[in-house]
Design an enzyme around this catalytic site. Structure first.
Site, PDB file in Angstrom:
ATOM      1  N   ASP A 100     -70.336  27.035  98.866  1.00 17.57           N
ATOM      2  CA  ASP A 100     -70.891  26.788 100.191  1.00 17.57           C
ATOM      3  C   ASP A 100     -71.040  28.046 101.041  1.00 17.57           C
ATOM      4  OD1 ASP A 100     -71.649  25.060 102.474  1.00 17.57           O
ATOM      5  OD2 ASP A 100     -69.748  25.768 103.277  1.00 17.57           O
ATOM      6  N   GLU A 496     -69.082  35.167 108.422  1.00 16.26           N
ATOM      7  CA  GLU A 496     -69.127  34.390 107.177  1.00 16.26           C
ATOM      8  C   GLU A 496     -70.563  33.969 106.868  1.00 16.26           C
ATOM      9  OE1 GLU A 496     -66.793  30.827 104.811  1.00 16.26           O
ATOM     10  OE2 GLU A 496     -66.712  30.848 107.005  1.00 16.26           O
TER      11      GLU A 496
END
Length: 523
Positions: A100, A496
């Site tokens: 992910d 991120e």
């Protein structure tokens, strides 16, 4: 008299044959012209923009960074095989797919969105990708996801939507190649439905079936079958997956499933030419779920802007084949899409105030680049729909704008991301000379030859040294509203990257690589 009659008959037949011949020639000529125009829709009209070609080649590599499974033609030296046993406890092969973000989780909801947006990019701009030798990479990355999604759908009303436990996963800091944790599966079924994720997966399958239609017809048909089954499952057994899978609420909480149902129906119409899907998205449920005249922001959670632009495509190029009742609904989608486009243009009377001082669209602190890059992709698409259809102007409160104005907006957002910003920082890792060095990403932060367990890997999270491995193509979260960015590995809010973000820069960069119109039809 008899001779004159024979002459008259001979003359008649000569005229008839001549007329038929002329009609045949005209028909052939029209067919050739139609084919020419269809092909002309994919002809380049300007040289390659090298900056965007380079950025596209870099952005495409993040899919390779995120791959799970037994790698084929691996382009990332520090990645290896991982997740090989995923799904095995249930007799499934869920080893493929993509992780992910900076962790080792597989969430099908955002992963399916990645596949849908990547498919859309290939369908619209595959020729541009091909011109800079990126089409095959895009197709391979897409199939890596759809192979996983097919295996995650073992029967019509069962869909596996998650691999791994996010709480356990986030308690570890280790490379996916070194994972030792149990990898439990989460599923949706008729008694515990998940309409959003089933419908988004249907959209991914349907759009991908169009991508592979000419290059692998058997695989394309398989994808379409899964898409139709999943849509029926999603629509018949309605319920939010956020309720079925409460752990998702903290990561990918859904605000509703109406947008995914419209999104899936729209793609299924384009993939199958079955009018019932268009009717579903227009007459049957357009007013219920479409939020007409209330534009929003494209994201993994909100597909309505995508629906509005996609169905505008139908209105631009296929309205003459659509019954008047559906046509009226298409007009509402297009009107809403145009309201969105007007809000994006910085000098429009209805321009949004949701932007930074330097002009970047800015909506949220977390993953702030999702909305500007997604909006730029939609703006390039709409610009090219206008260009291809000969639509010269977009009217925003009686002020007119051209397709070029929308393209300029998209360029402004992309250029900001690539380094033309107050930080002079490229937010696309690997592009330019100045990009984030401390990306919040486990595989990137741990040396490939390091031996770490679950807990001792945190020394790499807290290390003051830059990441030893470059997460090439990662689009980091992005700047704050004041246009600052803190390059710290512990700053997951800004640092991120995520897989679902990756398809968006790939899409818009493919549209900007060279100036061209788009094909009237995906089929």
């Amino acid at each position: 008299m008899a001779g004159e009659g024979q002459k008259s008959k001979g003359w008649f037949w000569w005229v008839l044959v001549t007329v038929i011949a002329v009609l045949v020639i005209v028909a052939v000529a029209l067919t050739i012209l139609k084919d020419f125009h269809s092909k002309a829709a994919k002809v380049h009209h300007s040289p390659v923009e090298q900056k965007y070609a380079d950025a596209l080649g870099i952005a495409m590599q993040f899919f390779d960074v995120q791959k799970s499974g037994q790698l084929v033609n691996n382009r990332i030296s520090w990645r290896g095989d991982s997740g090989l046993m995923d799904g095995s406890g249930e007799g499934l092969d869920l080893s493929k797919g993509m992780y992910d973000a900076g962790d080792s989780m597989k969430f099908s909801f955002p992963m399916a969105f990645t596949a849908t947006m990547l498919s859309w990019a290939i369908l619209e701009y595959g020729d541009q990708m091909d011109a800079v030798k990126q089409l095959r990479n895009a197709q391979d990355s897409l199939k890596w996801i759809t192979d996983y999604l097919i295996n995650a759908h073992p029967s019509p009303n069962v869909l596996y939507i998650q691999v791994g436990d996010p709480d356990l996963d986030h308690e570890c800091w280790q490379r996916p190649e070194s994972m030792t944790l149990q990898r439990p599966l989460t599923q949706v079924i008729t008694s515990y439905p998940g309409t959003e994720v089933a419908a988004e997966t249907a959209a991914a399958m349907a759009s991908a079936s169009l991508v592979f239609k000419k290059i692998n017809s058997t695989y394309s048909s398989l994808l379409l079958m899964h898409a139709q089954q999943l849509f029926a499952f999603a629509d018949t057994y309605r319920g939010s997956y956020s309720v079925t899978a409460p752990s998702e609420q903290r990561f990918y909480n859904s605000s509703g499933y109406g947008d995914e149902l419209l999104w899936a129906a729209s793609w299924l119409y384009l993939a199958s030419a079955d009018r019932s899907y268009l009717r579903y998205a227009t007459i049957d449920h357009g007013q219920e779920f479409g939020n007409w005249r209330r534009p929003s922001w494209i994201s993994w959670n909100d597909k309505l802007p995508g629906v509005q632009v996609l169905l505008s495509r139908v209105d631009f190029f296929g309205a003459s084949e659509v019954p008047i009742t559906e046509n009226l609904a298409l007009q509402m989608y297009r009107e809403t899409a145009e309201m969105m486009m007007c809000s994006l243009l910085p000098d429009s009377p209805t321009a949004t105030s949701s932007r930074t001082e330097s002009g970047l669209i800015w909506v949220t602190e977390w993953n702030s680049l999702l909305h500007p890059v997604g909006s730029a992709f939609l703006a390039v698409l709409y610009s090219d729909y206008m260009l291809t259809s000969g639509t010269e102007a977009l009217f925003c409160s009686e002020r007119s704008y051209t397709p070029g104005n929308l393209r300029d907006f998209a360029i402004s957002q992309v250029d900001y991301v690539l380094g033309e910003n107050p930080m002079k920082l490229s937010y696309l890792v690997g592009f330019g000379e100045n990009y984030p060095q401390y990306v919040h990403h486990r595989g990137s932060s741990i040396p490939a030859d390091a031996t770490t367990g679950c807990k001792d890997g945190f020394k790499w999270l807290n290390s003051s040294a830059p990441n030893p491995n470059v997460a090439v193509g990662a689009l980091v979260g992005g700047p704050f509203r004041n246009e600052t960015y803190s390059d710290s590995r512990n700053n997951s809010m800004q640092g991120e990257p995520s897989t679902y973000n990756s398809a968006l820069p790939v899409g818009v960069l493919s549209g900007l690589v060279t100036s061209s119109s788009v094909a009237n039809s995906f089929l």
